[in-house]
Design an enzyme around this catalytic site. Structure first.
Site, PDB file in Angstrom:
ATOM      1  N   ASP A 131       0.838  -1.197   0.000  1.00 60.43           N
ATOM      2  CA  ASP A 131       0.000   0.000   0.000  1.00 60.43           C
ATOM      3  C   ASP A 131       0.876   1.250   0.000  1.00 60.43           C
ATOM      4  OD1 ASP A 131      -2.179  -1.680   0.165  1.00 60.43           O
ATOM      5  OD2 ASP A 131      -2.296  -1.549   2.355  1.00 60.43           O
ATOM      6  N   ARG A 132       0.270   2.333  -0.407  1.00 59.09           N
ATOM      7  CA  ARG A 132       0.997   3.605  -0.516  1.00 59.09           C
ATOM      8  C   ARG A 132       1.774   3.945   0.753  1.00 59.09           C
ATOM      9  NH1 ARG A 132      -3.372   7.426  -0.399  1.00 59.09           N
ATOM     10  NH2 ARG A 132      -3.112   7.185   1.857  1.00 59.09           N
TER      11      ARG A 132
END
Length: 340
Positions: A131-132
């Site tokens: 994820d970011r």
């Protein structure tokens, strides 16, 4: 002389032998599309499986938008250095992804990091997507063939992964716990937890609920390491939760910092974040899944989740490979308290 009127024979291309039956064609198309629907697809929204985790809080909409804009700006100018490389051979390269950077930027930066000849001749593929705001081990393969083998290893759950997460919530009554649940999107598109009994059922978008399993181990509570003595009788045993209904853990006024190590046994999107939320210990800064945005007079601009290690059989040599990423500051501080 009398002029005779010219009569042209009807050209066959312009003859209409029968009227177009648009209505019946539409009905036929509708019938065909209905036949393509899964057999177990519900007829109405009320018949679809009900998610057991809550929707994202209202606060998360603006916070997530601002984080996404910031990450996009950072990702555009992001570059890797040789210090970020954790492992490399002629088939693979593993790097330490920082928080707040999109994986696509990691991939393009790997191309720039390697020499131009490699960048032109080889095909790079992300083997695992973080994820970011998740930091840690990210593996990139250098050819289609190797990529296919490693993807299969991930799909077959042959890759072992460990994550560190700093959570804020109720003090767990367990030392180790296995969470088994369903995983899928709600009708609004957000990832949610579903009951194990719903695995395989169809969701509004046409996808199916898939199984999801994570082992979560408590390492410390409020900076104090968890030993067998401090946990109490029986608390050190590994328990299992098979999700059947909504979590019974309610938000409490007295919250603690809980450091956990997670061992995902499947590879679903936002898996650890969702399971921590269900256990009543959402990850600090993870506003999408009820994590605190502000804690002890500080605002957190991302969730604190770190992909600590990956281990797998090398797709070409067959040798065992273990890759570890250096800890971010929050994780090293938390672990130093545990082992001090």
């Amino acid at each position: 002389m009398t002029r005779m009127p010219l009569v042209y024979p009807a050209h066959p291309l312009f003859q209409i032998t029968r009227p177009l039956r648009l209505s019946s064609m539409a009905a036929e198309a509708h019938t065909n599309s209905s036949q393509l629907q899964p057999e177990n697809a519900p007829k109405t929204l009320a018949d679809y499986p009900v998610p057991l985790s809550p929707p994202p809080p209202l606060l998360s909409k603006n916070v997530e938008l601002n984080r996404a804009l910031t990450a996009s700006s950072k990702s555009v100018i992001f570059t890797l250095s040789r210090n970020d490389v954790l492992f490399e051979d002629e088939w693979l390269i593993a790097v330490n992804k920082p928080q707040g950077i999109y994986c696509e930027s990691i991939l393009s930066s790997v191309r720039s990091l390697l020499n131009p000849n490699q960048g032109k001749l080889q095909e790079f593929h992300l083997s695992n997507r973080l994820d970011r705001d998740t930091s840690g081990v990210t593996v990139v393969t250098k050819s289609h063939k190797v990529a296919a083998k490693l993807v299969k290893a991930f799909t077959d759950h042959m890759v072992k992964k460990t994550y560190l997460a700093l959570c804020v919530g109720s003090v767990p009554k367990w030392d180790k716990i296995v969470v088994k649940s369903g995983h899928g999107r709600s009708k609004h598109g957000a990832w949610r937890i579903y009951a194990v009994s719903d695995v395989g059922r169809t969701l509004p978008g046409g996808s199916c609920i898939r199984d999801m399993e994570t082992l979560v181990e408590v390492l410390s509570v409020d900076g104090k390491g968890c030993s067998q003595e401090s946990l109490g009788s029986g608390k050190h045993e590994e328990n299992t939760i098979v999700v059947k209904e909504k979590s019974e853990i309610t938000s409490c006024t007295e919250k603690s910092e809980v450091l956990v190590r997670a061992y995902p046994r499947s590879g679903r999107t936002h898996q650890i974040r969702l399971h921590c939320q269900y256990l009543g210990i959402p990850i600090r800064g993870d506003v999408k899944y009820e994590g605190v945005y502000e804690w002890k007079d500080r605002i957190y601009e991302g969730h604190e989740l770190h992909a600590e290690s990956l281990s797998f059989e090398h797709p070409v040599t067959g040798h065992s490979v273990l890759i570890r990423a250096p800890l971010p500051l929050w994780a090293s501080k938390a672990l130093s308290k545990v082992y001090s």
